[in-house]
Design a protein around this motif. Structure first.
Motif, PDB file in Angstrom:
ATOM      1  N   GLU A   1     -30.697  22.370 -50.466  1.00 59.69           N
ATOM      2  CA  GLU A   1     -29.285  22.338 -50.075  1.00 59.69           C
ATOM      3  C   GLU A   1     -28.649  23.689 -50.391  1.00 59.69           C
ATOM      4  O   GLU A   1     -29.236  24.513 -51.067  1.00 59.69           O
ATOM      5  N   ASN A   2     -27.435  23.891 -49.895  1.00 56.72           N
ATOM      6  CA  ASN A   2     -26.648  25.106 -50.145  1.00 56.72           C
ATOM      7  C   ASN A   2     -27.372  26.368 -49.687  1.00 56.72           C
ATOM      8  O   ASN A   2     -27.422  27.364 -50.408  1.00 56.72           O
ATOM      9  N   PHE A   3     -27.912  26.305 -48.488  1.00 56.31           N
ATOM     10  CA  PHE A   3     -28.653  27.428 -47.929  1.00 56.31           C
ATOM     11  C   PHE A   3     -27.709  28.522 -47.493  1.00 56.31           C
ATOM     12  O   PHE A   3     -26.735  28.254 -46.833  1.00 56.31           O
ATOM     13  N   PRO A   4     -27.942  29.776 -47.824  1.00 57.35           N
ATOM     14  CA  PRO A   4     -29.010  30.282 -48.670  1.00 57.35           C
ATOM     15  C   PRO A   4     -28.579  30.512 -50.108  1.00 57.35           C
ATOM     16  O   PRO A   4     -29.400  30.894 -50.929  1.00 57.35           O
ATOM     17  N   TYR A   5     -27.309  30.265 -50.441  1.00 56.05           N
ATOM     18  CA  TYR A   5     -26.752  30.667 -51.741  1.00 56.05           C
ATOM     19  C   TYR A   5     -27.476  30.085 -52.947  1.00 56.05           C
ATOM     20  O   TYR A   5     -27.757  30.783 -53.910  1.00 56.05           O
ATOM     21  N   ALA A   6     -27.738  28.800 -52.899  1.00 54.71           N
ATOM     22  CA  ALA A   6     -28.395  28.154 -54.036  1.00 54.71           C
ATOM     23  C   ALA A   6     -29.731  27.536 -53.631  1.00 54.71           C
ATOM     24  O   ALA A   6     -30.314  26.754 -54.376  1.00 54.71           O
ATOM     25  N   TYR A   7     -30.208  27.903 -52.477  1.00 57.29           N
ATOM     26  CA  TYR A   7     -31.473  27.399 -51.942  1.00 57.29           C
ATOM     27  C   TYR A   7     -32.614  27.669 -52.930  1.00 57.29           C
ATOM     28  O   TYR A   7     -32.755  28.773 -53.444  1.00 57.29           O
ATOM     29  N   LEU A   8     -33.372  26.636 -53.222  1.00 58.09           N
ATOM     30  CA  LEU A   8     -34.529  26.712 -54.136  1.00 58.09           C
ATOM     31  C   LEU A   8     -34.149  27.029 -55.582  1.00 58.09           C
ATOM     32  O   LEU A   8     -34.975  27.497 -56.363  1.00 58.09           O
ATOM     33  N   SER A   9     -32.902  26.739 -55.961  1.00 52.36           N
ATOM     34  CA  SER A   9     -32.449  27.057 -57.321  1.00 52.36           C
ATOM     35  C   SER A   9     -32.738  25.950 -58.334  1.00 52.36           C
ATOM     36  O   SER A   9     -32.416  26.086 -59.505  1.00 52.36           O
ATOM     37  N   ARG A  10     -33.348  24.871 -57.873  1.00 46.26           N
ATOM     38  CA  ARG A  10     -33.726  23.777 -58.767  1.00 46.26           C
ATOM     39  C   ARG A  10     -35.086  23.253 -58.337  1.00 46.26           C
ATOM     40  O   ARG A  10     -35.405  23.217 -57.149  1.00 46.26           O
ATOM     41  N   ALA A  11     -35.834  22.802 -59.288  1.00 43.90           N
ATOM     42  CA  ALA A  11     -37.106  22.141 -59.004  1.00 43.90           C
ATOM     43  C   ALA A  11     -37.410  21.191 -60.153  1.00 43.90           C
ATOM     44  O   ALA A  11     -36.991  21.425 -61.283  1.00 43.90           O
ATOM     45  N   ARG A  12     -38.114  20.132 -59.818  1.00 41.28           N
ATOM     46  CA  ARG A  12     -38.503  19.196 -60.880  1.00 41.28           C
ATOM     47  C   ARG A  12     -39.873  18.609 -60.562  1.00 41.28           C
ATOM     48  O   ARG A  12     -40.306  18.537 -59.418  1.00 41.28           O
ATOM     49  N   THR A  13     -40.526  18.221 -61.627  1.00 44.39           N
ATOM     50  CA  THR A  13     -41.795  17.522 -61.560  1.00 44.39           C
ATOM     51  C   THR A  13     -41.862  16.631 -62.792  1.00 44.39           C
ATOM     52  O   THR A  13     -40.908  16.580 -63.578  1.00 44.39           O
ATOM     53  N   TRP A  14     -42.977  15.962 -62.990  1.00 40.72           N
ATOM     54  CA  TRP A  14     -43.122  15.065 -64.118  1.00 40.72           C
ATOM     55  C   TRP A  14     -44.441  15.328 -64.806  1.00 40.72           C
ATOM     56  O   TRP A  14     -45.453  15.589 -64.144  1.00 40.72           O
ATOM     57  N   ASP A  15     -44.431  15.275 -66.151  1.00 39.65           N
ATOM     58  CA  ASP A  15     -45.669  15.483 -66.886  1.00 39.65           C
ATOM     59  C   ASP A  15     -46.491  14.196 -66.888  1.00 39.65           C
ATOM     60  O   ASP A  15     -46.089  13.180 -66.309  1.00 39.65           O
ATOM     61  N   GLU A  16     -47.658  14.239 -67.538  1.00 40.87           N
ATOM     62  CA  GLU A  16     -48.565  13.092 -67.529  1.00 40.87           C
ATOM     63  C   GLU A  16     -47.974  11.858 -68.214  1.00 40.87           C
ATOM     64  O   GLU A  16     -48.442  10.744 -68.007  1.00 40.87           O
ATOM     65  N   ASN A  17     -46.929  12.026 -69.036  1.00 42.26           N
ATOM     66  CA  ASN A  17     -46.259  10.900 -69.691  1.00 42.26           C
ATOM     67  C   ASN A  17     -45.051  10.396 -68.905  1.00 42.26           C
ATOM     68  O   ASN A  17     -44.344   9.515 -69.372  1.00 42.26           O
ATOM     69  N   GLY A  18     -44.812  11.002 -67.752  1.00 42.53           N
ATOM     70  CA  GLY A  18     -43.685  10.582 -66.918  1.00 42.53           C
ATOM     71  C   GLY A  18     -42.365  11.232 -67.268  1.00 42.53           C
ATOM     72  O   GLY A  18     -41.335  10.874 -66.712  1.00 42.53           O
ATOM     73  N   HIS A  19     -42.387  12.190 -68.186  1.00 42.09           N
ATOM     74  CA  HIS A  19     -41.156  12.887 -68.551  1.00 42.09           C
ATOM     75  C   HIS A  19     -40.850  13.964 -67.513  1.00 42.09           C
ATOM     76  O   HIS A  19     -41.734  14.724 -67.112  1.00 42.09           O
ATOM     77  N   GLU A  20     -39.595  14.009 -67.129  1.00 41.92           N
ATOM     78  CA  GLU A  20     -39.178  14.972 -66.106  1.00 41.92           C
ATOM     79  C   GLU A  20     -39.157  16.400 -66.658  1.00 41.92           C
ATOM     80  O   GLU A  20     -38.694  16.647 -67.765  1.00 41.92           O
ATOM     81  N   ILE A  21     -39.695  17.299 -65.890  1.00 39.17           N
ATOM     82  CA  ILE A  21     -39.617  18.733 -66.176  1.00 39.17           C
ATOM     83  C   ILE A  21     -38.687  19.295 -65.115  1.00 39.17           C
ATOM     84  O   ILE A  21     -38.979  19.212 -63.917  1.00 39.17           O
ATOM     85  N   PHE A  22     -37.552  19.829 -65.545  1.00 39.57           N
ATOM     86  CA  PHE A  22     -36.499  20.237 -64.618  1.00 39.57           C
ATOM     87  C   PHE A  22     -36.117  21.686 -64.870  1.00 39.57           C
ATOM     88  O   PHE A  22     -35.896  22.077 -66.009  1.00 39.57           O
ATOM     89  N   VAL A  23     -36.099  22.456 -63.818  1.00 36.95           N
ATOM     90  CA  VAL A  23     -35.684  23.854 -63.908  1.00 36.95           C
ATOM     91  C   VAL A  23     -34.512  24.032 -62.959  1.00 36.95           C
ATOM     92  O   VAL A  23     -34.546  23.568 -61.814  1.00 36.95           O
TER      93      VAL A  23
END
Length: 127
Positions: free
Chosen positions: A63-85
């Motif tokens: 969202e917010n292309f191009p100003y904030a495009y790709l400015s957040r990402a998340r995944t989850w570790d093997e315990n299901g805890h969210e890793i958020f940048v």
């Protein structure tokens, strides 16, 4: 000069980007681009593009292309805890290339609507 330089110069929307460039975040997106054949688009929820890469799910902000495009990402570790940048961004070149390959919120809405229309037309034709 790469193929995106003139695009940046002549399109003021690329002049000011939210958040600072982060080399590690740029490397993350370059990895996805380098192996785009292994990246499967799972869904798009209006803000995040949900991807599967080598059995691991990643949600990236389109969202917010191009100003904030790709400015957040998340995944989850093997315990299901969210890793958020957040509040970081890749280079303009990486963002432009990612947009060409995977799209932004504005192009995904159009593409999604077009695909839905095609599927509907196919189903109607089968009947």
């Amino acid at each position: 000069m790469n193929k995106y330089t003139l695009k940046v110069i002549f399109n003021p929307e690329w002049w000011h980007m939210n958040y600072d460039f982060d080399k590690e975040f740029d490397t993350f997106y370059k990895e996805l681009l380098a192996h785009k054949d292994e990246v499967k688009v799972l869904s798009y929820d209006g803000f995040y593009l949900k991807l599967d890469y080598r059995g691991k799910r990643f949600d990236v902000w389109v969202e917010n292309f191009p100003y904030a495009y790709l400015s957040r990402a998340r995944t989850w570790d093997e315990n299901g805890h969210e890793i958020f940048v957040e509040r970081k961004r890749p280079s303009r070149t990486t963002a432009m290339e990612f947009n060409e390959v995977f799209g932004s919120a504005s192009t995904l809405d159009v593409a999604s609507n077009a695909v839905n229309l095609l599927l509907k037309t196919l189903k109607e034709a089968e009947q």
